[in-house]
Scaffold this active site. Structure first.
Site, PDB file in Angstrom:
ATOM      1  N   GLY A 134       3.176  27.703  22.999  1.00  0.00           N
ATOM      2  CA  GLY A 134       4.257  27.193  23.837  1.00  0.00           C
ATOM      3  C   GLY A 134       3.833  26.317  24.991  1.00  0.00           C
ATOM      4  N   ASN A 154       1.455  31.004  33.974  1.00  0.00           N
ATOM      5  CA  ASN A 154       2.432  30.657  32.955  1.00  0.00           C
ATOM      6  C   ASN A 154       2.872  31.832  32.085  1.00  0.00           C
ATOM      7  OD1 ASN A 154       3.714  28.728  30.823  1.00  0.00           O
ATOM      8  ND2 ASN A 154       2.136  29.836  29.669  1.00  0.00           N
ATOM      9  N   TYR A 200      14.533  38.902  33.081  1.00  0.00           N
ATOM     10  CA  TYR A 200      13.794  37.629  33.103  1.00  0.00           C
ATOM     11  C   TYR A 200      14.160  36.811  34.343  1.00  0.00           C
ATOM     12  CZ  TYR A 200      12.356  32.946  31.501  1.00  0.00           C
ATOM     13  OH  TYR A 200      11.805  31.692  31.399  1.00  0.00           O
ATOM     14  N   GLN A 236      25.200  20.122  36.074  1.00  0.00           N
ATOM     15  CA  GLN A 236      26.321  19.598  35.287  1.00  0.00           C
ATOM     16  C   GLN A 236      27.643  20.106  35.848  1.00  0.00           C
ATOM     17  OE1 GLN A 236      26.552  17.507  32.736  1.00  0.00           O
ATOM     18  NE2 GLN A 236      24.356  17.134  32.473  1.00  0.00           N
TER      19      GLN A 236
END
Length: 255
Positions: free
Chosen positions: A17, A87, A153, A254
Site C-alpha cells: 500500500g 505509516n 480508526y 465538497q
C-alpha cells in the site's frame, strides 16, 4: 532525481500500500530506505522493488522494545536517521456500538502507541545529527469527519493529528533540527481501502474505472501520497512544520 540524496528514511508498514509507494518514491530520489513491517514477505519484496540499498527489518510497531532495536539497527547500518514515516495502520469497519474493546485497543496499539513510540525514539535518534530531519505521520481525512463505520480508526487518526502538533513544537522549542507534519489521505486505491469498501465502509468510489483525472471524483493513487511524503522529507519543505496536509482532491470540502 536526488531530491533527498543521502537521507536515511525509515517507513513503517512498508510491506504494501502507501508504505510501499513511499519507500519506492524516496529511494528513487536518493533516499537510503529502511522498510519495516510485520509482513516479512511484503517487506522484503518492497525492499527489492525500491532498490538503492534499501533494507527490510521485521517490526511490530506496538512493541516499545522493538522500536529501540529497529532504530539501533538503522543507525548501525546507515549511520543516522533523517526521515521517519509513521505509516503502519489497520482499519476496523465498525461503529461505536459494535466495536469491541479488543478491537479498540488493537487499533490504538498500532496507530496511537505505534506513532508515540516512533516520535519518542525517532526524535531521540534524529536530534543527534546536524541534518535537516523530518517526521511524517500518516493520519487520514477521518480525523476531520464523522465516519460512523470507522470509529476506532478515526479516533486513532485524530490522536495522530494532535500528537503531530505537540511534537513539532517540542522539537522547535528544544532547538532540534526536526520538523513534524501529518498527512491526511482520503480514499486511495490500496488493499486496505478496498477491504473497507467490501466490509461496508463508505469511501469515494473510482470514476470511469478509476481512470478519472482531477478535478473529477474518485480514488487517488498511492503515488499521490508518496509524492507528498517526498516533498515533506526533502529540504524543499524546510519551512513547513506542524502542518496537516490533505491529500483528498477536495473530498472533505465538497458542499
Amino acid at each position: 532525481m536526488g531530491r533527498i540524496e543521502g537521507k536515511v528514511c525509515l517507513i513503517t508498514g512498508g510491506g504494501a500500500g502507501l508504505g510501499r509507494a513511499d519507500a519506492i518514491r524516496l529511494a528513487e530520489e536518493g533516499g537510503k530506505v529502511v522498510i519495516t513491517d510485520v509482513n516479512v514477505a511484503g517487506g522484503e519484496e518492497t525492499a527489492q522493488m525500491a532498490g538503492n540499498d534499501a533494507i527490510f527489518i521485521k517490526h511490530d510497531v506496538t512493541d516499545e522494545d522493538a522500536w529501540q532495536k529497529v532504530l539501533a539497527q538503522t543507525a548501525s547500518h546507515f549511520g543516522k536517521l533523517n526521515v521517519l514515516v509513521n505509516n503502519a495502520g489497520i482499519v476496523v469497519v465498525k461503529t461505536v456500538e459494535s466495536t469491541t474493546t479488543e478491537e479498540w485497543r488493537r487499533v490504538h496499539a498500532i496507530m496511537t502507541d505505534g506513532v508515540f513510540f516512533g516520535l519518542k525514539y525517532g526524535i531521540g535518534l534524529m536530534k543527534e545529527n546536524e541534518d535537516r530531519n523530518s517526521i511524517i505521520n500518516v493520519s487520514s481525512t477521518a480525523a476531520f469527519l464523522g465516519y460512523p463505520p470507522f470509529f476506532a480508526y478515526a479516533a486513532a487518526k485524530g490522536a495522530v493529528r494532535s500528537m503531530t502538533k505537540s511534537a513539532a513544537i517540542h522539537c522547535q522549542q528544544s532547538g532540534y533540527r526536526i520538523r513534524v507534519n501529518s498527512i491526511h489521505p482520503g480514499g486511495i486505491a490500496t488493499a486496505m481501502v478496498r477491504q473497507a469498501q467490501a466490509e461496508g465502509g463508505t469511501t469515494p468510489k473510482p470514476a470511469d474505472g478509476g481512470n478519472a483525472a482531477p478535478p473529477g471524483p474518485g480514488l487517488g493513487d498511492p503515488e499521490d501520497v508518496a509524492n507528498t511524503v517526498l516533498f515533506l522529507a526533502s529540504d524543499e519543505s524546510k519551512f513547513i512544520n506542524g502542518a496537516e496536509m490533505l491529500i483528498d482532491n477536495g473530498t472533505i470540502i465538497q458542499p
